[in-house]
Design a protein around this motif. Structure first.
Motif, PDB file in Angstrom:
ATOM      1  N   LYS A   1       7.958  -3.518  -2.060  1.00 47.83           N
ATOM      2  CA  LYS A   1       7.897  -2.298  -2.504  1.00 47.83           C
ATOM      3  C   LYS A   1       7.872  -1.642  -3.615  1.00 47.83           C
ATOM      4  O   LYS A   1       7.401  -0.701  -3.695  1.00 47.83           O
ATOM      5  CB  LYS A   1       9.194  -1.696  -1.425  1.00 47.83           C
TER       6      LYS A   1
ATOM      7  N   GLU B   1       3.874  -2.118  -4.521  1.00 47.32           N
ATOM      8  CA  GLU B   1       2.886  -1.947  -3.691  1.00 47.32           C
ATOM      9  C   GLU B   1       2.371  -0.618  -3.744  1.00 47.32           C
ATOM     10  O   GLU B   1       3.099   0.344  -3.805  1.00 47.32           O
ATOM     11  CB  GLU B   1       3.202  -2.089  -2.080  1.00 47.32           C
ATOM     12  N   LYS B   2       0.921  -0.361  -3.676  1.00 51.08           N
ATOM     13  CA  LYS B   2       0.505   0.875  -3.987  1.00 51.08           C
ATOM     14  C   LYS B   2      -0.380   1.669  -2.673  1.00 51.08           C
ATOM     15  O   LYS B   2      -0.674   3.034  -2.529  1.00 51.08           O
ATOM     16  CB  LYS B   2      -0.646   0.948  -5.113  1.00 51.08           C
TER      17      LYS B   2
ATOM     18  N   SER C   1      -0.646   2.868   0.631  1.00 50.83           N
ATOM     19  CA  SER C   1       0.460   3.722   1.373  1.00 50.83           C
ATOM     20  C   SER C   1       0.593   3.090   2.751  1.00 50.83           C
ATOM     21  O   SER C   1       1.734   3.251   3.450  1.00 50.83           O
ATOM     22  CB  SER C   1      -0.059   5.281   1.850  1.00 50.83           C
TER      23      SER C   1
ATOM     24  N   VAL D   1       2.772   0.225   2.383  1.00 52.21           N
ATOM     25  CA  VAL D   1       4.138   0.710   2.200  1.00 52.21           C
ATOM     26  C   VAL D   1       4.875   1.096   3.612  1.00 52.21           C
ATOM     27  O   VAL D   1       5.946   0.926   3.841  1.00 52.21           O
ATOM     28  CB  VAL D   1       4.184   2.072   1.144  1.00 52.21           C
TER      29      VAL D   1
ATOM     30  N   ASN E   1       8.388  -0.423   5.037  1.00 51.52           N
ATOM     31  CA  ASN E   1       9.460   0.432   5.081  1.00 51.52           C
ATOM     32  C   ASN E   1       9.817   0.365   6.921  1.00 51.52           C
ATOM     33  O   ASN E   1      11.109   0.198   7.166  1.00 51.52           O
ATOM     34  CB  ASN E   1       9.153   1.892   5.146  1.00 51.52           C
TER      35      ASN E   1
END
Length: 383
Positions: A356, A359-360, A362, A365, A369
């Protein structure tokens, strides 16, 4: 030579070259099929792998203008493998469906059809023929049904009296006028086992399939697997056998008449972790001969990651973390994040937190999450 005699010669030769069943049908348009295909299109049930032009799928003369007959063939394949390797903790294995055992069936059936075509041309040099297997314009199932190979089951497969539904289909359109065979009456009756057993309810009703929900289709896609189907994938790497396995007509069917379809147990039921570490060359060398390799390495590796998550395989954490941190393919990174969440250990959580931070993407990510939220909720539930 009469047309009846010519048909008998073709049947006899088909046996000599290893065709398990052959049937003959008129080349008239498939009018009821057109109605079904239009309805499938309206409901958006197509997979996208089909021929886009529906008229070509239902009108043989669009493919061969002087067509009079379609010759349908079927080759049986086995349902059981010898020396099946054990699937155990620390050595988890995936599975290719039975239709991807042995040599790619497209090549095998095409070879048989080429031999059959050469034989026909030796008898009738002025004849014209056009053969196809699976990827051709015509519906193999509709042709086989009309030619008396078998009936169209509620599982959307052709079921033969001799081999059940464990058969590959191919066909040849020809300008020869040969006596047609009689279609086999539907034998499914009130049985609904395949519809009830489908893991994703893709069999909407007997004989109608929503391809977008079918596991066999989902395992071949190249995008993220929809979250609602990841558990149902289980350890499948390619294809799905459920609707065939539960079919009463397949009980006790295990045909080994074609050596090309005999499986290598360690290839069709492979260890999952080594699959994630294959180079492109190694993938082609090991899995290139299988029908299930046609979409390339990425879908198979994505499915292997999902399988490891479903197994909650802790020995896979290191390789999954490496994929999450370093693999250039977003689908692989995101799938690894999901699998680490499913494994649900302190170490897998640390791997997710570590990823996390760097990581770029989205979408990835979001996967991280959600995986962390899953771990947190599981811990809360356990307390």
């Amino acid at each position: 030579m009469t047309n009846v005699e010519l048909k008998e010669k073709i049947i006899e030769y088909s046996k000599e070259i290893g065709i398990d069943k052959i049937g003959f049908a008129s080349a008239d348009p498939f009018l009821t099929l057109k109605d079904r295909l239009l309805e499938q299109q309206r409901l958006q049930y197509q997979s996208g792998f089909e021929e886009k032009d529906i008229d070509k799928r239902v009108t043989p003369k669009k493919l061969l203008p002087e067509a009079k007959t379609i010759i349908a063939i079927a080759l049986a394949y086995p349902s059981k493998m010898k020396n099946e390797p054990k699937n155990k903790k620390g050595e988890r294995r995936g599975r290719f469906c039975r239709a991807s055992w042995g040599e790619d069936y497209h090549r095998v059936l095409q070879n048989r059809l080429e031999k059959l075509e050469d034989y026909i041309m030796s008898l009738v040099p002025e004849a014209a023929c056009k053969s196809m297997v699976d990827t051709g314009e015509l519906s193999d199932r509709a042709v086989a049904e009309r030619a008396g190979i078998g009936w169209s089951g509620k599982n959307c497969a052709i079921i033969t009296p001799e081999f059940g539904s464990y058969v590959y289909l191919g066909e040849m359109i020809t300008t020869l006028s040969l006596p047609p065979d009689t279609p086999i009456t539907d034998q499914c009756g009130t049985c609904n086992k395949c519809v009830e057993a489908c893991p994703t309810d893709a069999l909407v009703q007997g004989g109608q399939l929503n391809s977008n929900k079918c596991i066999a289709y989902l395992t071949q896609t190249k995008d993220f697997l929809p979250k609602q189907y990841r558990k149902q994938i289980g350890n499948r790497l390619y294809g799905c056998d459920t609707c065939q396995q539960v079919c009463p007509e397949n009980k006790g069917r295990d045909i080994h008449s074609n050596e090309e379809f005999e499986p290598d147990p360690d290839i069709v039921k492979p260890l999952l972790i080594p699959i994630l570490q294959l180079s492109n060359r190694e993938f082609r060398e090991n899995y290139g001969p299988l029908a299930g390799s046609w979409r390339g390495k990425k879908p198979i590796q994505r499915n292997a990651i999902i399988a490891l998550g479903n197994y909650k395989e802790e020995s896979a954490i290191e390789v999954l973390e490496d994929l999450l941190l370093h693999d250039p393919r977003p689908i692989i990174r995101g799938s690894a994040a999901w699998a680490l969440g499913q494994i649900n250990t302190e170490r897998s959580a640390l791997s997710l937190y570590r990823a996390k931070e760097t990581e770029k993407d989205s979408d990835i990510v979001k996967e991280i999450n959600e995986a962390l939220d899953y771990i947190t909720s599981e811990v809360r539930y356990a307390k």
